[in-house]
Design an enzyme around this catalytic site. Structure first.
Site, PDB file in Angstrom:
ATOM      1  CB  SER A 239       1.269 -47.721 -18.162  1.00 15.81           C
ATOM      2  OG  SER A 239       0.176 -47.678 -17.193  1.00 15.81           O
TER       3      SER A 239
ATOM      4  CG  ASP B  93     -17.366 -47.210 -28.310  1.00  8.15           C
ATOM      5  OD1 ASP B  93     -16.347 -46.886 -28.393  1.00  8.15           O
ATOM      6  OD2 ASP B  93     -18.059 -48.216 -28.191  1.00  8.15           O
TER       7      ASP B  93
ATOM      8  CB  ALA C 221      -6.507 -49.110 -24.667  1.00  4.51           C
TER       9      ALA C 221
ATOM     10  NE  ARG D 203     -16.125 -48.989 -25.825  1.00  7.09           N
ATOM     11  CZ  ARG D 203     -14.757 -48.934 -25.425  1.00  7.09           C
ATOM     12  NH1 ARG D 203     -14.626 -48.917 -24.228  1.00  7.09           N
ATOM     13  NH2 ARG D 203     -13.877 -49.610 -26.224  1.00  7.09           N
TER      14      ARG D 203
ATOM     15  CE1 TYR E  48      -0.112 -43.405 -20.726  1.00  3.57           C
ATOM     16  CE2 TYR E  48      -1.524 -41.370 -20.902  1.00  3.57           C
ATOM     17  CZ  TYR E  48      -1.358 -42.963 -20.663  1.00  3.57           C
ATOM     18  OH  TYR E  48      -2.497 -43.566 -20.198  1.00  3.57           O
TER      19      TYR E  48
ATOM     20  CE  LYS F 282     -14.236 -45.812 -32.709  1.00  5.33           C
ATOM     21  NZ  LYS F 282     -14.283 -46.538 -31.577  1.00  5.33           N
TER      22      LYS F 282
HETATM   23  N1  LIG Z   1     -10.611 -49.484 -33.544  1.00  6.41           N
HETATM   24  C1  LIG Z   1     -11.070 -50.332 -32.888  1.00  6.41           C
HETATM   25  O1  LIG Z   1     -11.448 -51.404 -33.290  1.00  6.41           O
HETATM   26  C2  LIG Z   1     -11.487 -50.012 -31.565  1.00  6.41           C
HETATM   27  C3  LIG Z   1     -11.962 -50.926 -30.601  1.00  6.41           C
HETATM   28  C4  LIG Z   1     -12.198 -50.591 -29.468  1.00  6.41           C
HETATM   29  C5  LIG Z   1     -11.795 -49.259 -28.803  1.00  6.41           C
HETATM   30  N2  LIG Z   1     -11.575 -48.432 -29.648  1.00  6.41           N
HETATM   31  C6  LIG Z   1     -10.947 -46.938 -29.364  1.00  6.41           C
HETATM   32  O2  LIG Z   1      -9.769 -47.025 -28.348  1.00  6.41           O
HETATM   33  C7  LIG Z   1      -9.687 -46.232 -27.431  1.00  6.41           C
HETATM   34  C8  LIG Z   1      -9.479 -47.103 -26.067  1.00  6.41           C
HETATM   35  O3  LIG Z   1     -10.623 -48.039 -25.919  1.00  6.41           O
HETATM   36  P1  LIG Z   1     -10.613 -49.089 -24.832  1.00  6.41           P
HETATM   37  O4  LIG Z   1     -11.720 -49.735 -24.459  1.00  6.41           O
HETATM   38  O5  LIG Z   1      -9.522 -50.242 -25.418  1.00  6.41           O
HETATM   39  O6  LIG Z   1      -9.814 -48.442 -23.555  1.00  6.41           O
HETATM   40  P2  LIG Z   1      -9.684 -49.121 -22.282  1.00  6.41           P
HETATM   41  O7  LIG Z   1      -9.221 -50.364 -22.281  1.00  6.41           O
HETATM   42  O8  LIG Z   1     -10.189 -48.451 -21.331  1.00  6.41           O
HETATM   43  O9  LIG Z   1      -8.009 -48.579 -22.030  1.00  6.41           O
HETATM   44  C9  LIG Z   1      -7.766 -47.043 -21.891  1.00  6.41           C
HETATM   45  C10 LIG Z   1      -6.339 -46.965 -21.502  1.00  6.41           C
HETATM   46  O10 LIG Z   1      -6.147 -45.426 -21.475  1.00  6.41           O
HETATM   47  C11 LIG Z   1      -5.414 -45.075 -20.388  1.00  6.41           C
HETATM   48  N3  LIG Z   1      -5.772 -43.899 -19.458  1.00  6.41           N
HETATM   49  C12 LIG Z   1      -5.370 -42.834 -19.487  1.00  6.41           C
HETATM   50  N4  LIG Z   1      -6.107 -42.065 -18.893  1.00  6.41           N
HETATM   51  C13 LIG Z   1      -7.332 -42.771 -18.490  1.00  6.41           C
HETATM   52  C14 LIG Z   1      -8.445 -42.312 -17.778  1.00  6.41           C
HETATM   53  N5  LIG Z   1      -8.597 -41.147 -17.200  1.00  6.41           N
HETATM   54  N6  LIG Z   1      -9.305 -43.379 -17.599  1.00  6.41           N
HETATM   55  C15 LIG Z   1      -9.126 -44.694 -18.134  1.00  6.41           C
HETATM   56  N7  LIG Z   1      -8.042 -44.867 -18.819  1.00  6.41           N
HETATM   57  C16 LIG Z   1      -7.151 -43.818 -19.111  1.00  6.41           C
HETATM   58  C17 LIG Z   1      -5.013 -46.430 -19.395  1.00  6.41           C
HETATM   59  O11 LIG Z   1      -3.932 -46.823 -19.765  1.00  6.41           O
HETATM   60  P3  LIG Z   1      -2.850 -46.590 -18.456  1.00  6.41           P
HETATM   61  O12 LIG Z   1      -3.499 -46.832 -17.284  1.00  6.41           O
HETATM   62  O13 LIG Z   1      -1.869 -47.776 -18.655  1.00  6.41           O
HETATM   63  O14 LIG Z   1      -2.260 -45.348 -18.593  1.00  6.41           O
HETATM   64  C18 LIG Z   1      -6.149 -47.174 -20.090  1.00  6.41           C
HETATM   65  O15 LIG Z   1      -5.618 -48.426 -20.195  1.00  6.41           O
HETATM   66  C19 LIG Z   1     -11.167 -45.447 -27.503  1.00  6.41           C
HETATM   67  O16 LIG Z   1     -11.006 -44.343 -28.221  1.00  6.41           O
HETATM   68  C20 LIG Z   1     -12.083 -46.383 -28.450  1.00  6.41           C
HETATM   69  O17 LIG Z   1     -13.047 -45.628 -29.137  1.00  6.41           O
HETATM   70  C21 LIG Z   1     -11.222 -48.637 -31.031  1.00  6.41           C
END
Ligand SMILES: NC(=O)c1ccc[n+]([C@@H]2O[C@H](COP(=O)([O-])OP(=O)(O)OC[C@H]3O[C@@H](n4cnc5c(N)ncnc54)[C@H](OP(=O)(O)O)[C@@H]3O)[C@@H](O)[C@H]2O)c1
Length: 321
Positions: free
Chosen positions: A38, A177, A15, A165, A60, A99
């Site tokens: 991944s 989100d 992510a 999202r 995983y 979260k």
């Molecule tokens: N605390 C914070 O500051 C913060 C900020 C942003 C996001 N977040 C949280 O972190 C999480 C991820 O957000 P993000 O925007 O960083 O995610 P993202 O870039 O979209 O990445 C999600 C990752 O999940 C994996 N994945 C597994 N099944 C998937 C599916 N069906 N569709 C898409 N991806 C899938 C993929 O990794 P592989 O393909 O490599 O397996 C992908 O790289 C969310 O829960 C979000 O609420 C928190």
């Protein structure tokens, strides 16, 4: 402290948010991120090479089966938080899960039951709560007299229609989100759990809330208004009491900020790295056998409130979390 004292972390998924936790862990004396997994083995290898991570796993499951990993950071789409947390706990790993943990309170109960039964640390990654800004915010509260109202907002323009999202099947939505931060702030400032919530949302054809506004009524008398969105760009917390008020214009990311008092006086707040604080907190909890900053009660309060807000918006009725 020797290198071997550092907790060995693995990351599930590649992510975008991983960059923040990798940066946070870089200078840590308590944590090292040694593995990434991944769904695609080639992608895992390329990602590991690019980010200086020594071990790449092509699934995983393989990372969870790796005995050299003690703790797992889960930054998967929201709907996958609970199933992969359960799998990680069953594999004997401590878990820091992004979260919002889940919009289903039963998931939270099930995960913490398992973590407690296995003696493992589990926490929802509400990194904003780790910052000195939050201690300052709480310390400032008495200056407003009896707290009456809280207003908390977090929104940003989401430009990518392919983003996780805006996927209902992945538990997307603005409340999940970013609205979850406003729920966290309202509960923190009120110092208790809401007795009743109301909600209104703008839901798209896919069933995803693009905007959400809610009201949380607390037993002690505080009323909070929360707002989140994927179509606007706004952040802030207002605390409004009988003797005064203050505002934090940019509370969520530990950026340099200020508390602006109702009389115009400002209290400057330094930058802090919430992700470094978070991974240090979790690693310290794992090594020292103490509780992390946020545990079961907070995760459950979050999930119950979010579930109630969604129900309130769907039914048009007040809901008790
Ligand atoms: N605390 C914070 O500051 C913060 C900020 C942003 C996001 N977040 C949280 O972190 C999480 C991820 O957000 P993000 O925007 O960083 O995610 P993202 O870039 O979209 O990445 C999600 C990752 O999940 C994996 N994945 C597994 N099944 C998937 C599916 N069906 N569709 C898409 N991806 C899938 C993929 O990794 P592989 O393909 O490599 O397996 C992908 O790289 C969310 O829960 C979000 O609420 C928190």
């Amino acid at each position: 402290m020797t290198t071997t004292d550092r907790v060995r972390w693995g990351i599930l998924g590649t992510a975008r948010i991983n960059d923040s936790i990798l940066d946070g862990a870089r200078g840590s004396a308590r944590a090292e991120i040694v593995a990434v997994a991944s769904r695609d083995a080639g992608h895992a290898a390329a990602y590991a090479a690019q980010h200086g991570i020594s071990i790449a796993h092509g699934s995983y499951e393989a990372l969870l089966a790796d005995p050299s990993i003690e703790a797992v950071y889960i930054s998967l789409p929201n709907s996958l938080h609970h199933p992969w947390t359960m799998a990680a706990l069953r594999a004997g790993k401590h878990v820091l899960c992004e979260k919002p943990y889940s919009r289903r309170p039963a998931d939270v109960e099930e995960a913490f039951d398992l973590a407690e039964a296995r003696g493992l640390v589990l926490a929802e990654a509400f990194m904003w709560r780790q910052t000195p800004l939050v201690s300052r915010l709480v310390a400032e509260l008495p200056s407003v007299g009896t707290l009456q109202l809280v207003r908390a907002s977090f929104s940003f323009h989401l430009r990518d229609e392919g983003d996780i999202r805006v996927r209902a099947d992945l538990d997307g939505g603005s409340l999940m989100d970013v609205g979850c931060y406003t729920v966290s702030a309202a509960r923190l400032l009120a110092g208790e759990e809401p007795a009743e919530v109301l909600g209104a949302s703008e839901v798209d054809a896919a069933g995803v809330d693009r905007r959400f506004a809610g009201i949380l009524r607390f037993p002690g008398g505080v009323i909070a208004q929360i707002a989140s969105g994927l179509t606007t760009d706004h952040r802030g917390i207002d605390a409004i009491g009988m003797e005064g008020s203050f505002r934090l214009p940019d509370p969520w990311h530990g950026r340099p900020s200020a508390i602006v008092r109702g009389d115009g006086q400002t209290v400057e707040l330094d930058r802090s790295d919430p992700y470094a604080l978070e991974i240090d907190d979790l690693s310290g909890a794992i090594r020292d056998g103490r509780a992390p900053l946020l545990g079961r009660a907070d995760a459950l309060g979050q999930s119950r409130t979010i579930a109630a807000l969604y129900e309130a918006a769907a039914t048009g009725r007040a809901v008790r979390p």
